[in-house]
Design a protein around this motif. Structure first.
Motif, PDB file in Angstrom:
ATOM      1  N   MET A   1      50.497  14.352 -12.593  1.00  0.00           N
ATOM      2  CA  MET A   1      49.183  13.838 -11.663  1.00  0.00           C
ATOM      3  C   MET A   1      48.756  15.292 -11.094  1.00  0.00           C
ATOM      4  O   MET A   1      49.528  15.964 -11.011  1.00  0.00           O
ATOM      5  N   ILE A   2      47.373  15.202 -10.913  1.00  0.00           N
ATOM      6  CA  ILE A   2      46.865  16.604 -10.454  1.00  0.00           C
ATOM      7  C   ILE A   2      46.743  16.617  -9.105  1.00  0.00           C
ATOM      8  O   ILE A   2      46.500  15.789  -8.507  1.00  0.00           O
ATOM      9  N   LYS A   3      47.213  17.820  -8.746  1.00  0.00           N
ATOM     10  CA  LYS A   3      47.137  18.134  -7.236  1.00  0.00           C
ATOM     11  C   LYS A   3      45.810  18.420  -6.805  1.00  0.00           C
ATOM     12  O   LYS A   3      45.715  18.362  -5.671  1.00  0.00           O
ATOM     13  N   ASP A   4      45.284  19.337  -7.558  1.00  0.00           N
ATOM     14  CA  ASP A   4      44.029  20.122  -7.052  1.00  0.00           C
ATOM     15  C   ASP A   4      42.817  19.560  -7.973  1.00  0.00           C
ATOM     16  O   ASP A   4      42.658  20.329  -8.867  1.00  0.00           O
ATOM     17  N   ASP A   5      42.097  18.595  -7.444  1.00  0.00           N
ATOM     18  CA  ASP A   5      40.984  18.084  -8.242  1.00  0.00           C
ATOM     19  C   ASP A   5      39.851  18.998  -8.695  1.00  0.00           C
ATOM     20  O   ASP A   5      39.327  18.990  -9.651  1.00  0.00           O
ATOM     21  N   ILE A   6      39.705  20.015  -7.402  1.00  0.00           N
ATOM     22  CA  ILE A   6      38.775  21.020  -7.650  1.00  0.00           C
ATOM     23  C   ILE A   6      38.992  21.955  -8.822  1.00  0.00           C
ATOM     24  O   ILE A   6      38.217  22.319  -9.714  1.00  0.00           O
ATOM     25  N   SER A   7      40.215  22.390  -8.743  1.00  0.00           N
ATOM     26  CA  SER A   7      40.576  23.611  -9.672  1.00  0.00           C
ATOM     27  C   SER A   7      40.464  22.896 -11.158  1.00  0.00           C
ATOM     28  O   SER A   7      40.151  23.496 -12.172  1.00  0.00           O
ATOM     29  N   ASP A   8      41.158  21.803 -11.147  1.00  0.00           N
ATOM     30  CA  ASP A   8      40.928  20.896 -12.493  1.00  0.00           C
ATOM     31  C   ASP A   8      39.660  20.741 -13.016  1.00  0.00           C
ATOM     32  O   ASP A   8      39.565  21.177 -14.185  1.00  0.00           O
ATOM     33  N   MET A   9      38.708  20.417 -12.265  1.00  0.00           N
ATOM     34  CA  MET A   9      37.073  20.413 -12.489  1.00  0.00           C
ATOM     35  C   MET A   9      36.779  21.705 -13.051  1.00  0.00           C
ATOM     36  O   MET A   9      36.014  21.517 -14.118  1.00  0.00           O
ATOM     37  N   LEU A  10      36.958  22.576 -12.452  1.00  0.00           N
ATOM     38  CA  LEU A  10      36.289  23.947 -12.731  1.00  0.00           C
ATOM     39  C   LEU A  10      37.059  24.446 -13.788  1.00  0.00           C
ATOM     40  O   LEU A  10      36.429  24.959 -14.632  1.00  0.00           O
ATOM     41  N   THR A  11      38.358  24.352 -14.211  1.00  0.00           N
ATOM     42  CA  THR A  11      38.984  24.701 -15.324  1.00  0.00           C
ATOM     43  C   THR A  11      38.485  23.933 -16.641  1.00  0.00           C
ATOM     44  O   THR A  11      38.248  24.493 -17.677  1.00  0.00           O
ATOM     45  N   ARG A  12      38.207  22.705 -16.367  1.00  0.00           N
ATOM     46  CA  ARG A  12      37.600  22.013 -17.489  1.00  0.00           C
ATOM     47  C   ARG A  12      36.173  22.442 -17.696  1.00  0.00           C
ATOM     48  O   ARG A  12      36.005  22.218 -19.067  1.00  0.00           O
ATOM     49  N   LEU A  13      35.474  22.698 -16.757  1.00  0.00           N
ATOM     50  CA  LEU A  13      34.178  23.226 -16.933  1.00  0.00           C
ATOM     51  C   LEU A  13      34.179  24.613 -17.787  1.00  0.00           C
ATOM     52  O   LEU A  13      33.509  24.678 -18.682  1.00  0.00           O
ATOM     53  N   ARG A  14      35.046  25.539 -17.417  1.00  0.00           N
ATOM     54  CA  ARG A  14      35.327  26.705 -17.946  1.00  0.00           C
ATOM     55  C   ARG A  14      35.586  26.545 -19.327  1.00  0.00           C
ATOM     56  O   ARG A  14      35.175  27.093 -20.174  1.00  0.00           O
ATOM     57  N   ASN A  15      36.871  25.641 -19.621  1.00  0.00           N
ATOM     58  CA  ASN A  15      37.094  25.588 -20.951  1.00  0.00           C
ATOM     59  C   ASN A  15      36.342  25.025 -21.877  1.00  0.00           C
ATOM     60  O   ASN A  15      35.910  25.518 -23.180  1.00  0.00           O
ATOM     61  N   ALA A  16      35.429  23.852 -21.370  1.00  0.00           N
ATOM     62  CA  ALA A  16      34.346  23.240 -22.328  1.00  0.00           C
ATOM     63  C   ALA A  16      33.345  24.334 -22.696  1.00  0.00           C
ATOM     64  O   ALA A  16      32.887  24.240 -23.759  1.00  0.00           O
ATOM     65  N   ASN A  17      32.811  24.967 -21.799  1.00  0.00           N
ATOM     66  CA  ASN A  17      31.891  25.884 -21.720  1.00  0.00           C
ATOM     67  C   ASN A  17      32.414  27.163 -23.117  1.00  0.00           C
ATOM     68  O   ASN A  17      31.554  27.450 -23.787  1.00  0.00           O
ATOM     69  N   MET A  18      33.635  27.481 -22.847  1.00  0.00           N
ATOM     70  CA  MET A  18      33.854  28.456 -24.005  1.00  0.00           C
ATOM     71  C   MET A  18      33.852  27.995 -25.284  1.00  0.00           C
ATOM     72  O   MET A  18      33.523  28.772 -26.355  1.00  0.00           O
ATOM     73  N   VAL A  19      34.174  26.521 -25.766  1.00  0.00           N
ATOM     74  CA  VAL A  19      34.156  26.488 -26.906  1.00  0.00           C
ATOM     75  C   VAL A  19      32.866  25.404 -27.310  1.00  0.00           C
ATOM     76  O   VAL A  19      32.699  24.743 -28.351  1.00  0.00           O
ATOM     77  N   ARG A  20      31.719  25.659 -26.329  1.00  0.00           N
ATOM     78  CA  ARG A  20      30.441  25.044 -26.615  1.00  0.00           C
ATOM     79  C   ARG A  20      30.608  23.610 -26.783  1.00  0.00           C
ATOM     80  O   ARG A  20      29.844  22.884 -27.451  1.00  0.00           O
ATOM     81  N   HIS A  21      31.246  22.738 -25.905  1.00  0.00           N
ATOM     82  CA  HIS A  21      31.090  21.504 -25.884  1.00  0.00           C
ATOM     83  C   HIS A  21      30.129  20.877 -25.186  1.00  0.00           C
ATOM     84  O   HIS A  21      29.669  21.634 -24.239  1.00  0.00           O
ATOM     85  N   GLN A  22      29.403  19.636 -25.737  1.00  0.00           N
ATOM     86  CA  GLN A  22      28.455  19.147 -24.911  1.00  0.00           C
ATOM     87  C   GLN A  22      28.733  18.385 -23.694  1.00  0.00           C
ATOM     88  O   GLN A  22      27.827  18.430 -22.692  1.00  0.00           O
ATOM     89  N   ILE A  23      29.942  17.773 -23.811  1.00  0.00           N
ATOM     90  CA  ILE A  23      30.240  16.804 -22.788  1.00  0.00           C
ATOM     91  C   ILE A  23      31.560  16.959 -22.307  1.00  0.00           C
ATOM     92  O   ILE A  23      32.479  17.313 -23.085  1.00  0.00           O
ATOM     93  N   VAL A  24      31.919  17.144 -20.940  1.00  0.00           N
ATOM     94  CA  VAL A  24      33.198  17.177 -20.362  1.00  0.00           C
ATOM     95  C   VAL A  24      33.344  16.169 -19.647  1.00  0.00           C
ATOM     96  O   VAL A  24      32.668  15.564 -18.943  1.00  0.00           O
ATOM     97  N   GLU A  25      34.520  15.453 -19.627  1.00  0.00           N
ATOM     98  CA  GLU A  25      35.124  14.335 -18.669  1.00  0.00           C
ATOM     99  C   GLU A  25      35.959  14.954 -17.591  1.00  0.00           C
ATOM    100  O   GLU A  25      36.988  15.722 -17.832  1.00  0.00           O
TER     101      GLU A  25
END
Length: 132
Positions: free
Chosen positions: A1-25
């Motif tokens: 379970m994720i304890k920090d939703d904001i950090s999880d969101m920001l990390t997913r955005l950062r990772n998706a941007n690095m590999v040039r994904h179009q959509i992130v969930e």
């Protein structure tokens, strides 16, 4: 379970941007929805949609890129206030990010807003993150 939703969101955005994904969930919470609205208003993402899968709610964020080389619009995301160390500012000390080229997302008594809006309203709050 994720304890920090904001950090999880920001990390997913950062990772998706690095590999040039179009959509992130991203798992949907009130805070992640508010941050997604700000990112859309400020032009860092194209759009976002809410959907439900197996009785769990998610946000789909469509990332934005420039040119044929797909250079990301969202270049840097920095988490400031963490669960172990909350960072608060008053209306006099609201941060400027990259000489007002970036934004700071601040959680205030008026809701989650940008540093520009908080400065205009004359209120402070918890500094969640810097984005540019």
């Amino acid at each position: 379970m994720i304890k920090d939703d904001i950090s999880d969101m920001l990390t997913r955005l950062r990772n998706a941007n690095m590999v040039r994904h179009q959509i992130v969930e991203i798992p949907k919470t009130k805070m992640t929805l508010a941050i997604a609205k700000i990112l859309k208003e400020e032009g860092y993402i194209l759009k976002f949609e809410e959907f439900e899968e197996n009785k769990r709610n998610f946000l789909l964020l469509c990332l934005k890129y420039n040119g044929s080389k797909r250079k990301p619009i969202l270049t840097t995301v920095v988490r400031i206030s963490k669960p172990g160390l909350r960072i608060y500012v008053n209306h006099k000390n609201i941060p400027q990010v990259l000489g007002n080229l970036g934004i700071a997302i601040i959680s205030t008594s008026k809701g989650v807003i940008t540093n520009h809006t908080a400065k205009n309203l004359g209120i402070g709050g918890e500094v969640i993150c810097y984005i540019w």
